[in-house]
Design a protein around this motif. Structure first.
Motif, PDB file in Angstrom:
ATOM      1  N   UNK B 698       0.950  -1.312   0.032  1.00 53.39           N
ATOM      2  CA  UNK B 698       0.070  -0.028   0.013  1.00 53.39           C
ATOM      3  C   UNK B 698       0.639   1.263   0.097  1.00 53.39           C
ATOM      4  N   UNK B 699       0.371   2.528  -0.464  1.00 54.46           N
ATOM      5  CA  UNK B 699       1.101   3.608  -0.461  1.00 54.46           C
ATOM      6  C   UNK B 699       1.141   4.331   0.901  1.00 54.46           C
ATOM      7  N   UNK B 700       0.430   3.961   1.954  1.00 54.24           N
ATOM      8  CA  UNK B 700       0.422   4.398   3.319  1.00 54.24           C
ATOM      9  C   UNK B 700      -0.256   3.603   4.204  1.00 54.24           C
ATOM     10  N   UNK B 701       0.166   3.448   5.396  1.00 59.91           N
ATOM     11  CA  UNK B 701      -0.648   2.731   6.345  1.00 59.91           C
ATOM     12  C   UNK B 701      -0.646   3.640   7.480  1.00 59.91           C
ATOM     13  N   UNK B 702      -1.665   3.408   8.092  1.00 55.20           N
ATOM     14  CA  UNK B 702      -2.255   4.467   9.164  1.00 55.20           C
ATOM     15  C   UNK B 702      -3.159   3.851  10.231  1.00 55.20           C
ATOM     16  N   UNK B 703      -3.021   4.663  11.330  1.00 51.55           N
ATOM     17  CA  UNK B 703      -4.025   4.210  12.733  1.00 51.55           C
ATOM     18  C   UNK B 703      -5.035   5.206  12.448  1.00 51.55           C
ATOM     19  N   UNK B 704      -6.256   4.925  12.938  1.00 49.30           N
ATOM     20  CA  UNK B 704      -7.316   5.810  13.431  1.00 49.30           C
ATOM     21  C   UNK B 704      -7.248   6.752  14.512  1.00 49.30           C
ATOM     22  N   UNK B 705      -7.168   7.929  14.549  1.00 49.75           N
ATOM     23  CA  UNK B 705      -7.254   8.509  15.838  1.00 49.75           C
ATOM     24  C   UNK B 705      -8.043   9.140  16.204  1.00 49.75           C
TER      25      UNK B 705
END
Lengths: 147, 912
Positions: B698-705
């Motif tokens: 994936x072009x980014x990975x993140x966490x929901x804040x």
């Protein structure tokens, strides 16, 4: 029970004749009856209402012809329907005006007809002169000779 | 005059009047008054002046004349009737039987026209009312027609505009999707159906240098696009193919508008350098003033054109942003081109399954894209205003009928003089045509004024709205509509007036009982039809008002009037890392936050109610199904910390973004409620992971804040889609929007903001300054416009119906005066009479409302398409409309009803 009264309606009417207007047709109407011609003559110089026409005819004919209203208006109806005369829109000075009076004047066609009639009479007068029925002496002078 | 003479005259006149009855009625009607007058004059003169002895003389003459002429008139009339019955052309000439001579058709038409003029001049009040009513109806229709003509009917400003089409590459379930750059190159290379094909992208560009920096509307396009449109430069030249290949030429084409507004129509502009986005470009051409660029629902003049170059800078096949316009090759149809494009799409789907799996191609005529929904809404408006004209026509028809009852004797006379029914019909239709033409002329004035008002109100997103005006077509429409109207409202009164029963009319001087009943029925029918139409209009207007209320009650943002929104765009460079900080923006925000009166400030790449980029964002715990790829398409944007707070959006769970969330490795994102509910319906979304894209890389990975409340993205009337906000990564998009919450008036901050921005970078202009409330306000312009128009038409209809009902009731009451007089004379009390009249009105309204309900039900799908948040058969709205109409009609009929009650029975019965 009271009978309802009818109110007469005044209709301003401009009839269209069933004929086209040209000299040929003007001539075709002649010879005119005497009352008709008198009325045309009375309207030749200016417009008049009914009773004024009666008076004018009286004057023209040197009190010899006195039209009755019945004769007059029958002729007016025929002249209106034939397009020889028309009602005018103009009213005289309010002081002299009477709403019940309708004023009439000659139409161009009416003028033509009147002229056609006069032409006819002139022609006949010429014939009478040729035949020596009358002479060209002024009125009132050669009358004994004419009989 | 002595008393004796006076009474003699009076007696004579009375006797004369009696004798006049010998004449046929039609003669009497014409000449009775005059004959009486002449006779009276004669009597006054003769008897009055010369004494009673003249009496017999007068009488002798007159009696003989009367008897003779009356008989002759009767005979003439009888002859005329029998020859007419035998089918001959009429009884003959003016002074006696003559052979009939043909009439010139032109003569009688001219006579009809002159007579009609005279009649209208004699009744100025009637003429004025009719002309004004018609002018209102025809004028409103003309104004709407002019809008239709400008927007829909006028051909596009391109040669052979029917050959122009657009290309889209959607997945099944979607209608439109722009192309990606690699796809575009493939389509361009493989297609054979087009004589010219070009791609473009709409951008906002900064023009700076010689004057204050200015943000202008720009088009990045290929040379082929301008060829497809058939554009011709006013000065200089257009792009060459090599300039829109890689590397892109450093050239630009300037519009007529920008040339005049920014460069002072400098004739030496061609060949000069200008600064666009801080790059030096050479102006190679200037477009003519009539040039318009066809966009999505718009046809506007762009400010500047720059080359779109793609070879070598192709980029991601999964990033869709190019619009394509092409001109069909001679002999190729839209369907044929569509087939070819679909075949190319199939090939691409095989070659690139990751991005093009099940992606098809669609060829759509350019017209459809530019006009979008405008056509349907305009046709509905046109239909509605046609209703208003119909109501006006029926009002005028009623007025004409009422007037015609006073002309029955005239019609009878004309008929007896040889005018057949067609002739009478022609006379009446001439009159109504003249009235209609006058109405049409005044209607042009009404339309001209109406168009002036429309121009200020018309939503700017209606294509070609700026070209609104009156041209030849509109004038022709006005007069055509007038003639048609004249025929429409004139035909029934004409038929009715010409179909009279001769002898009875002349004897009674009024309509026969059966004719009167038919007339009453017709008038009642007309009023009921008007009421039905007005009911549909009034209930529709009420529904539209409610829809407007539903749409504009935002409530999504807190205190949007306190939030300043401004835009700027700046190239921030590209880097290896996706997420990097933007020092320029950070500095700007810091300065803005320090300004007096600022409570909070933030930046974003997309504002509420705007569409924008979407991307596939895969939530944790879900697996990728190719068929379901659409499920994860999410609106994606960047937000700085404090943006949502400044804008006034509620934070439902978790927290706002913080600077540490933009660190690679611990990326934090915000999602909206819709996304959270769709992705993790039962669980808390906080801490859940999301990734950009569906592949293993994936072009980014993140966490929901944090989770924020839903804000509409597609205008006021579409639902909310899933949405995600990332921390700013500059390469995402050039355009930025600032949201600044202030204590006082936000607009007071503008100049300070401008100077801060100019201080940091003088080449970057501040643009699109407004408040957040303005954004919601302008989104409702279109709906507000429609609601205003429909409301206006409903008001006009109500006024017309009120006047018509009043007139018709007054007329019908007068007709029934006779009957009412009898009732009162027989002892009916006034309440009963009032009840009679009002009862009739009440029944009328009920019938009208019932008919109107049927109409609303029949048109419910059309009406429903205009509404938002309410159905077309909403009982409250319908009940209110019915009540309103009832009150209006009862009020309108109250005055005639009261007059009916006050009728003097004796007078009523006498007038019959």
């Amino acid at each position: 029970m009271v009978r309802p009264r009818r109110r007469a309606r005044d209709i301003r009417w401009k009839a269209r004749p069933l004929m086209t207007k040209n000299a040929k047709d003007a001539e075709a109407i002649t010879p005119l009856t005497a009352p008709v011609f008198y009325i045309l003559l009375a309207l030749a110089d200016r417009e008049r209402h009914g009773y004024a026409i009666i008076k004018e005819v009286e004057t023209l004919t040197e009190r010899k012809v006195r039209l009755s209203t019945g004769t007059l208006y029958a002729a007016i109806r025929r002249l209106l329907d034939g397009g020889l005369i028309e009602e005018t829109e103009e009213r005289p000075h309010p002081a002299l005006d009477d709403e019940r009076r309708r004023y009439y004047r000659l139409t161009p066609f009416g003028e033509e007809v009147a002229r056609a009639e006069v032409d006819r009479m002139i022609h006949l007068t010429g014939v009478a002169l040729d035949k020596k029925l009358v002479s060209t002496a002024p009125v009132g002078q050669g009358s004994e000779e004419c009989r | 005059m002595t008393a004796v003479r006076r009474s003699a005259v009076a007696v004579s006149v009375r006797l004369y009047a009696l004798l006049l009855r010998l004449y046929p009625a039609e003669f009497r009607v014409r000449f009775r008054t005059q004959m009486m007058g002449a006779f009276r004059d004669a009597c006054h003169e003769q008897i009055g002046e010369h004494g009673l002895t003249r009496g017999p003389t007068i009488w002798g003459r007159e009696l003989w004349g009367l008897l003779r002429e009356s008989a002759s008139e009767r005979v003439r009339l009888w002859r005329a009737r029998s020859t007419r019955a035998a089918g001959q052309a009429g009884s003959g000439g003016p002074l006696g039987p003559r052979r009939p001579v043909a009439t010139r058709p032109g003569d009688s038409l001219l006579a009809d026209i002159k007579f009609a003029f005279r009649g209208l001049r004699r009744n100025p009040g009637f003429t004025a009312v009719v002309v004004l009513t018609l002018a209102l109806g025809i004028g409103a229709n003309t104004a709407i027609f002019s809008v239709m003509r400008t927007v829909l009917l006028r051909p596009f400003p391109y040669p052979e505009a029917d050959e122009l089409v657009t290309l889209w590459t959607p997945k099944p379930g979607f209608a439109f999707n722009p192309l990606s750059a690699p796809d575009w190159l493939d389509y361009q290379a493989s297609s054979r159906s087009f004589s010219a094909l070009g791609a473009y992208e709409q951008r906002r560009l900064n023009v700076s240098g010689d004057a204050d920096p200015e943000r202008v509307s720009g088009i990045r396009c290929t040379a082929g696009l301008l060829r497809a449109l058939g554009a011709q430069p006013a000065h200089g030249r257009l792009f060459r193919d090599e300039e829109t290949a890689d590397p892109a030429g450093q050239v630009a084409i300037v519009s007529d508008h920008l040339w005049k507004s920014r460069f002072g129509a400098d004739s030496a502009l061609v060949g000069r350098q200008i600064l666009v986005n801080q790059e030096s470009l050479t102006v190679i051409g200037i477009l003519p003033s009539g040039f318009r660029f066809p966009g999505w629902g718009s046809l506007r003049e762009p400010d500047i054109l720059v080359p779109l170059a793609l070879e070598g800078q192709v980029g991601d096949r999964g990033s869709y942003y190019l619009s394509v316009i092409g001109r069909l090759r001679e002999g190729v149809s839209v369907e044929g081109a569509d087939e070819e494009m679909k075949a190319i799409a199939a090939r691409l789907a095989e070659s690139y399954p990751d991005t093009n799996y099940r992606r098809i191609a669609r060829v759509v005529p350019l017209r459809t894209i530019v006009l979008r929904g405008a056509a349907r809404n305009l046709w509905i408006l046109f239909g509605i205003v046609g209703f208003v004209l119909l109501i006006a026509c029926t009002n005028v028809a009623g007025l004409l009928m009422a007037r015609n009852t006073g002309r029955n004797v005239e019609m009878a006379i004309r008929s007896s003089m040889g005018a057949g029914r067609p002739r009478l019909l022609r006379q009446m239709l001439t009159e109504s045509s003249i009235l209609a033409l006058f109405g049409g002329a005044v209607a042009l004035l009404v339309a001209w004024w109406g168009i002036g008002v429309l121009r200020t109100l018309i939503p700017s997103n209606l294509p070609r709205a700026d070209e609104l005006g009156i041209d030849l077509h509109v004038v022709v429409f006005a007069f055509g509509a007038a003639l048609l109207t004249g025929l429409l409202f004139g035909i029934v009164p004409a038929l009715q007036a010409s179909g009279i029963d001769l002898s009875r009319s002349l004897r009674e001087g009024a309509l026969t009982v059966t004719a009167r009943r038919a007339q009453t029925r017709f008038l009642l029918g007309v009023i009921i039809a008007q009421l039905a139409l007005t009911f549909v209009l009034t209930s529709g207007a009420g529904l539209m008002l409610q829809s407007l209320w539903n749409a504009t009650g935002s409530g999504e943002l807190h205190g949007p009037e306190q939030v300043l929104i401004a835009a700027y765009s700046r190239d921030s460079g590209r880097g290896e890392e996706i997420i990097i900080t933007d020092p320029f923006q950070d500095q700007l925000l810091e300065r803005v936050r320090a300004l007096p009166g600022v409570l909070s400030a933030g930046a974003t790449t997309r504002l509420p109610l705007q569409t924008g980029w979407t991307a596939g964002i895969m939530p944790e715990g879900h697996t990728h199904e190719p068929e379901e790829a659409n499920r994860y398409f999410t609106y994606i944007g960047c937000a700085s910390p404090d943006y949502l707070g400044a804008l006034g959006v509620d934070l439902l769970q978790g927290r706002d973004l913080l600077p540490q969330d933009s660190m690679q490795g611990s990326l934090g994102v915000l999602v909206n409620r819709t996304y959270a509910e769709q992705a993790w319906p039962e669980e808390s979304p906080l801490g859940k992971r999301v990734q950009g894209g569906f592949t293993a890389d994936p072009w980014f990975e993140a966490a929901v804040v944090g989770v924020f409340d839903d804000v509409r993205q597609n205008g006021l009337e579409e639902g909310t889609e899933p949405e995600i906000y990332l921390p700013f990564f500059p390469g995402f998009q050039r355009s930025r929007y600032l949201a600044i919450r202030t204590e006082g008036d936000p607009m007071a901050l503008v100049s300070a903001l401008r100077s801060e921005l100019a201080d940091l970078d003088p080449h970057v202009p501040l643009a699109s300054v407004s408040t957040a409330a303005d954004i919601y306000d302008s989104a409702a312009t279109s709906r507000r416009f429609s609601t205003l128009l429909i409301g206006l038409f409903a008001i006009i209809a109500v006024c017309l119906v009120t006047a018509g009902t009043y007139g018709a009731t007054a007329f019908l009451v007068r007709q029934r005066n006779h009957e009412v007089g009898i009732r009162i004379a027989l002892g009916a009390d006034h309440t009963r009479v009032l009840g009679l009249v009002l009862g009739q009105s009440f029944r009328m309204v009920l019938a009208g409302i019932a008919l109107g309900l049927l109409g609303t039900a029949a048109a419910s799908s059309i009406i429903g398409s205009l509404l938002y948040g309410i159905g077309p058969l909403d009982p409250v709205a319908l009940a209110l409309a019915a009540l309103f109409l009832l009150l209006v009609v009862l009020a309108a009929t109250l005055v005639p009803a009261i007059r009916a009650v006050r009728v003097d029975p004796v007078e009523a019965m006498r007038s019959g």
